[in-house]
Design an enzyme around this catalytic site. Structure first.
Site, PDB file in Angstrom:
ATOM      1  N   ASP A 138       2.433 -15.636 -17.837  1.00 17.14           N
ATOM      2  CA  ASP A 138       2.874 -15.488 -18.613  1.00 17.14           C
ATOM      3  C   ASP A 138       4.387 -15.781 -18.538  1.00 17.14           C
ATOM      4  O   ASP A 138       5.122 -15.633 -17.503  1.00 17.14           O
ATOM      5  CB  ASP A 138       3.012 -14.010 -19.013  1.00 17.14           C
ATOM      6  CG  ASP A 138       1.855 -13.418 -18.231  1.00 17.14           C
ATOM      7  OD1 ASP A 138       1.301 -13.870 -19.167  1.00 17.14           O
ATOM      8  OD2 ASP A 138       1.631 -12.651 -18.724  1.00 17.14           O
TER       9      ASP A 138
HETATM   10  N1  URA Z   1      -1.867 -11.640 -14.926  1.00 16.12           N
HETATM   11  C1  URA Z   1      -1.139 -11.770 -16.086  1.00 16.12           C
HETATM   12  O1  URA Z   1      -1.140  -9.756 -16.715  1.00 16.12           O
HETATM   13  N2  URA Z   1       0.468 -12.390 -16.501  1.00 16.12           N
HETATM   14  C2  URA Z   1       0.205 -13.209 -15.785  1.00 16.12           C
HETATM   15  O2  URA Z   1       0.896 -13.812 -16.047  1.00 16.12           O
HETATM   16  C3  URA Z   1      -1.260 -13.483 -14.921  1.00 16.12           C
HETATM   17  C4  URA Z   1      -2.095 -12.577 -14.319  1.00 16.12           C
END
Ligand code: URA
Length: 234
Positions: free
Chosen positions: A102
């Protein structure tokens, strides 16, 4: 493959651009002798403006992703490719991220141009562990580890329960979570499912591969032993 095509595929320009670079004498061998578009391909012996060529296809890179960058070229704002040399965006075969992090997640992100390797890393069959360090808004409840390990936790809009995941409690609001699959926003949704909220998230490891001393925002090409480390037990 002809030298001109190889150099164009590395992102130095279109085939026409690279033809011009040959005509201008900008492409030489290591001894400074001018090369021609049809010369046999000897990657390590080629120089463009006196510089060795970028790495050949078969790339595996790791990036220590900072917060604030997204993984998709389509997203507005800063993207992880901004942290790589601009030529890398123009390579063929394409250099893709291996899964995604993310915008607000930092840490270990892999890129490869090798479709088989990409598949091997993300395939649910390989179950490569991914290790995340989470900073939580609220104190852990005490039963979080058991719920995550149960193999029965269902997230909203999912049809199958999550695979068992290991939670290592560091202190009241810091924990290390090891996943063996990769679902959308999985870590954030898992903590939401136990009534908590992830304030900061950092991926520390994938398989046997960690960031080591790689500074934030920097990338490194991984050689064959590092590629093997990825699939070795951590
Ligand atoms: N889980 C999440 O919530 N975000 C990420 O970027 C990776 C795994």
């Amino acid at each position: 493959m002809k030298l001109v095509k190889h150099i164009a595929n590395l992102g130095y320009g279109s085939r026409k651009d690279v033809q011009w670079m040959f005509r201008e004498g900008r492409i030489t061998d290591a001894a400074g002798e001018v090369l021609y578009a049809d010369d046999p391909l000897d990657h390590d012996n080629v120089r463009v403006d006196g510089e060795p060529l970028d790495l050949p296809p078969g790339l595996l890179l790791m990036l220590n992703k900072p917060v604030g960058y997204t993984c998709s070229m389509k997203d507005p704002g800063r993207i992880v490719y901004d942290l790589l040399p601009p030529r890398f965006r123009l390579r063929s075969p394409t250099l893709s991220t291996v899964g995604r992090l993310d915008r607000e997640t930092s840490g270990l992100l892999l890129f490869t141009d090798d479709g088989q390797l990409l598949h091997r890393i993300i395939s649910p069959k390989s179950k490569l562990p991914k290790v995340y360090l989470a900073t939580l808004a609220d104190d852990l409840r005490g039963d979080d580890a058991a719920i995550f390990a149960s193999g029965t936790l269902m997230l909203d809009n999912e049809t199958t329960p999550l695979l068992p995941a290991e939670l290592e409690v560091i202190d009241a609001c810091h924990a290390r979570l090891t996943l063996h699959e990769g679902r959308y926003h999985q870590v954030r949704r898992m903590f939401a499912a136990v009534g908590n909220h992830v304030e900061a998230l950092h991926r520390e490891r994938i398989g046997g591969l960690g960031l080591d001393d790689l500074p934030e925002g920097q990338w490194r090409a991984l050689d064959a032993p590092h590629q093997q480390a990825l699939f070795a037990p951590a």
